[in-house]
Design an enzyme around this catalytic site. Structure first.
Site, PDB file in Angstrom:
ATOM      1  N   SER A 258       0.828  -1.198   0.000  1.00 27.99           N
ATOM      2  CA  SER A 258       0.000   0.000   0.000  1.00 27.99           C
ATOM      3  C   SER A 258       0.871   1.261   0.000  1.00 27.99           C
ATOM      4  O   SER A 258       1.673   1.432  -0.910  1.00 27.99           O
ATOM      5  CB  SER A 258      -0.956  -0.058   1.186  1.00 27.99           C
ATOM      6  N   HIS A 402      -7.559  -5.822   0.712  1.00 26.29           N
ATOM      7  CA  HIS A 402      -6.333  -5.042   0.781  1.00 26.29           C
ATOM      8  C   HIS A 402      -5.477  -5.522   1.962  1.00 26.29           C
ATOM      9  O   HIS A 402      -5.831  -5.293   3.126  1.00 26.29           O
ATOM     10  CB  HIS A 402      -6.760  -3.584   0.983  1.00 26.29           C
TER      11      HIS A 402
HETATM   12  C1  GTR Z   1      -5.297   4.405   2.102  1.00 33.42           C
HETATM   13  C2  GTR Z   1      -4.776   5.254   0.985  1.00 33.42           C
HETATM   14  C3  GTR Z   1      -4.087   4.379  -0.015  1.00 33.42           C
HETATM   15  C4  GTR Z   1      -3.157   3.386   0.640  1.00 33.42           C
HETATM   16  C5  GTR Z   1      -3.634   2.874   1.985  1.00 33.42           C
HETATM   17  C6  GTR Z   1      -2.600   2.173   2.856  1.00 33.42           C
HETATM   18  O1  GTR Z   1      -6.056   5.082   3.012  1.00 33.42           O
HETATM   19  O2  GTR Z   1      -5.848   5.923   0.411  1.00 33.42           O
HETATM   20  O3  GTR Z   1      -3.430   5.169  -0.978  1.00 33.42           O
HETATM   21  O4  GTR Z   1      -1.884   3.848   0.710  1.00 33.42           O
HETATM   22  O5  GTR Z   1      -4.178   3.851   2.752  1.00 33.42           O
HETATM   23  O6  GTR Z   1      -1.445   2.556   2.912  1.00 33.42           O
HETATM   24  O7  GTR Z   1      -2.998   1.227   3.527  1.00 33.42           O
END
Ligand code: GTR
Length: 424
Positions: A258, A402
């Site tokens: 991420s 995610h």
């Molecule tokens: C989210 C963000 C993403 C990603 C994520 C993370 O809130 O919008 O771009 O980086 O966090 O790092 O888990």
């Protein structure tokens, strides 16, 4: 180490561009979906990722179109002319520039256990101290090196954007986010540092972390943001790795998830010492194409609003204006060529745009082909739960949300085995 082929190689994964500089993704998408459908009809079990059919068309900038209008046709021209130009575009418009402030650096192994993990590994805890005058900052690194593998060994470095419980040196707490035992069993060293050691992840006007230590009193519009600071931190860990005789300095992988995945890509784009660069679910300003704007994914506007400290100020001028960016994220992947890159997505992670992550790798293909490499060696997204291993690039999409899971790591370790010429 870098093989430079002087002639343009047209051999490779069927490129999905209509003509240079004017690539219609929608056309490619229709073509791909038709092919996928007929394949799915044959194998009732297979499942594929379904992108948004209503997404507007877009045109990507051509990685091989030089600033002077001359097209790049050899690997040498890419390395000496276009690559520096593209790096500069990302510095100036997206991640920002590292200040030239002088500093000193020292390494200290503060704890060592040759019988860690029940004797399977040697644990080293290393402190990297960055000093400027009386002020300093310390990056703590946890490193396990397999005892039973012949030295030196390849290594994975995780830029960890989750708490220290994910890279516990005592191994009392274990996490799929950094599956150290798995890596050790496969003959890899595995290391991690916490991104907050380099720069806490908060919008404090760049007062703390490495910004507080090295920034000029007035930050220019292209001053580095927090992602660039973390990437810089990964390079300082690489500086230490080069001093450790247990590690193969030419077989170091940098990996992040991420925001850490965005960071790994920017670290790997700049620092050619990273032989393999792994982006897991990195999404917007990571692997996914900014110009693909389907509903449900993160936009440049949104990321700059939620995380105003991640990028340089100039990046905010592209809020809602992705088409005006002089780069798109396939060019970030291309900066890694001819070194290896691995991109992983998760089916439910639409915020990160799995298909946009896949297409970045595809559209970096022309640069890999300059080096006689086929990147992914395919133009279609793999079925969910499977991977494509090319000779320069890897892509996989797994079921679920995610996250960075053991399943993702296994895919990256499999690809690393190929890249580093290791049998299973
Ligand atoms: C989210 C963000 C993403 C990603 C994520 C993370 O809130 O919008 O771009 O980086 O966090 O790092 O888990």
């Amino acid at each position: 180490m870098i093989m430079i082929a002087l002639v343009y190689s047209a051999v490779g994964d069927a490129p999905i561009k209509t003509h240079p500089g004017n690539w219609s993704d929608q056309k490619a998408q229709r073509h791909e979906e038709q092919a996928v459908r007929s394949k799915t009809d044959r194998t009732a079990q297979s499942r594929t990722f379904q992108p948004d059919p209503d997404m507007p068309a877009f045109t990507l900038p051509d990685p091989l179109g030089g600033a002077d209008g001359r097209r790049i046709v050899t690997a040498e021209e890419w390395m000496t002319r276009r690559r520096p130009e593209v790096l500069e575009l990302f510095r100036k418009h997206v991640y920002g520039r590292v200040p030239v402030t002088p500093y000193t650096k020292s390494f200290k192994v503060v704890h060592q256990d040759p019988k860690a993990m029940g004797g399977a590994a040697t644990l080293k805890q290393v402190q990297i101290t960055i000093s400027r005058g009386q002020a300093s900052l310390t990056i703590s690194v946890v490193l396990f090196i397999p005892n039973r593998a012949p030295k030196p060994v390849p290594a994975f470095l995780l830029i960890c954007n989750r708490g220290p419980e994910n890279f516990d040196p005592t191994r009392e707490r274990k996490s799929e986010f950094w599956p150290a035992e798995e890596a050790i069993a496969r003959g890899y060293a595995i290391a991690a540092f916490h991104n907050a050691d380099v720069d806490p992840d908060k919008d404090d006007g760049f007062k703390d972390g490495i910004h507080g230590l090295l920034d000029a009193a007035v930050r220019p519009p292209d001053a580095w943001g927090t992602i660039a600071a973390w990437a810089w931190g990964a390079s300082r860990v690489m500086d230490y790795f080069e001093t450790d005789a247990g590690l193969s300095r030419d077989k170091i992988a940098v990996i992040g998830h991420s925001r850490g995945g965005k960071t790994a890509l920017w670290a790997g784009a700049q620092d050619e010492r990273f032989a393999l660069v792994v982006s897991n679910d990195s999404g917007c300003a990571g692997a996914s194409l900014s110009r693909r704007r389907f509903q449900g994914k993160e936009s440049v506007d949104r990321i700059n609003t939620s995380f105003p400290h991640w990028f340089c100020e100039t990046y905010k001028t592209y809020n809602g204006r992705e088409d005006a960016l002089p780069v798109d994220q396939h060019m970030l992947i291309a900066l890694i060529a001819p070194r290896a890159v691995a991109v992983g997505s998760a089916e439910q992670d639409l915020w990160a745009d799995p298909r946009g992550e896949f297409l970045s790798v595809i559209h970096a293909g022309p640069v890999y082909r300059l080096f006689g490499r086929r990147a992914l060696g395919a133009a279609m997204m793999p079925e969910i739960g499977s991977a494509l291993h090319g000779d320069g690039a890897h892509y996989h999409i797994r079921e679920g949300k995610h996250d960075l899971t053991l399943n993702d790591w296994q895919s990256y370790l499999d690809f690393a085995d190929r890249v580093f010429g290791r049998g299973k």
